[in-house]
Design an enzyme around this catalytic site. Structure first.
Site, PDB file in Angstrom:
ATOM      1  N   GLY A   1       0.433  -1.374  -0.663  1.00 32.27           N
ATOM      2  CA  GLY A   1       0.207  -0.311   0.176  1.00 32.27           C
ATOM      3  C   GLY A   1       0.874   1.555  -0.012  1.00 32.27           C
TER       4      GLY A   1
ATOM      5  CG  HIS B   1      -1.399  -3.375   9.632  1.00 30.54           C
ATOM      6  ND1 HIS B   1      -2.086  -1.794   9.343  1.00 30.54           N
ATOM      7  CD2 HIS B   1      -1.131  -3.535   9.203  1.00 30.54           C
ATOM      8  CE1 HIS B   1      -1.755  -1.962   8.245  1.00 30.54           C
ATOM      9  NE2 HIS B   1      -0.750  -2.964   8.142  1.00 30.54           N
TER      10      HIS B   1
END
Length: 309
Positions: A69, A272
């Site tokens: 990302g 995460h």
């Protein structure tokens, strides 16, 4: 001049025609940022830390992330001179993120969080749990990581794996459906795995309408970005007991203490950690070695996702 978040002496095969400096987001810059031509963004640092040297990097030619990302760094590139190339780390996190996606699916289906709580309490609580075998799995965002997830699903005897991406195409394993077919595909899936990049098109993709179309008892797994899911809509579904969720990413993130997601029924949360594992460093080093050799030879860079200006 190349700035690297990994000490350059730890990366074999770097071209000796370039000069290197090590910076991993610390308070002091290793050299004058104006000398930097190739900037590899520190890994797992806040966006403001990653962006801090950019205004002074007046001779910058390449920004390389160590993430797939780019949403944490792309806004900071708006004020750079035209022609600066942004490259992501496609492939670096495939194995690690795919492993975690499968872990979340299996842990959620087989009730591992409940067993851990029972172990903590010293209680023997058996029970009947669903298996991944014979389930229908829908992968939303069928890129490199999505494909790696399917690789790991193959031995688990799923009834069907359905693939969705922005554009339709055909793979060796079967068709990839366009994203506008989701309303038809969602009601058929027992497990929905989100692995899309965060863009304006995918922000809030898993909203109230998306979730309402999922079948009763289905599991939503998010290893993409937190904002791909509408948190309020998800809370409504899990608190009613109709859906379950396994989330490696959340919105907001980090998830603050006291947030209702922490204690929502049927929700498993990991902080995460899809990318940071022992699989990261050797793959990151290989990526940087390849990119910097291309850069030194004046060749086209891999994984180019944007150019400023």
């Amino acid at each position: 001049m190349v700035w690297l978040p990994i000490p350059p002496e730890e990366i074999d095969g770097l071209p000796d025609t370039l000069e290197y400096a090590h910076w991993d987001g610390g308070p002091d810059f290793p050299t004058d940022p104006a000398r930097c031509a190739f900037y590899c963004v520190p890994y797992m640092k806040k966006p403001e830390v990653c962006a801090r040297p950019l205004p002074a990097m007046t001779n910058l030619r390449v920004v390389q992330t160590l993430t797939a990302g780019i949403d944490h760094i792309k806004p900071a590139l708006a004020d750079l001179a035209p022609g600066v190339r942004l490259c992501n780390a496609r492939g670096v996190h495939n194995a690690s993120t795919a492993e975690l996606a499968l872990t979340l699916v299996l842990a959620s289906l087989r009730g591992i969080p409940d067993f851990v709580r029972s172990q903590d309490a010293g209680e023997w609580r058996s029970g009947f749990r669903p298996a991944l075998a014979d389930k229908s799995v829908l992968i939303v965002g069928y890129g490199a990581i999505g494909s790696a997830i399917e690789d790991r699903l193959v031995p688990f005897e799923c009834e069907r794996v359905t693939r969705v991406a922005r554009s339709p195409r055909t793979t060796e394993r079967g068709p990839v459906h366009p994203i506008d077919e989701l309303p038809r595909l969602l009601p058929e899936a027992d497990v929905v795995i989100l692995v899309t990049p965060l863009t304006e098109a995918t922000r809030g993709l898993a909203g109230a309408e998306f979730l309402a179309r999922m079948k009763d008892g289905a599991l939503l797994v998010n290893v993409a970005r937190g904002a791909v899911v509408d948190t309020k809509a998800l809370l409504s579904e899990v608190e009613s007991g109709r859906l379950r969720a396994a989330l490696d990413v959340t919105d907001p993130e980090p998830l603050p203490a006291g947030h209702p997601l922490w204690h929502a029924p049927g929700v498993l949360i990991t902080p995460h950690v899809g990318g940071p594992s022992s699989a990261f460093l050797p793959r990151a080093k290989r990526l940087l070695r390849d990119q910097l050799n291309r850069f030194a030879r004046g060749e086209s860079l891999a994984h180019l996702v944007a150019t400023t200006g």
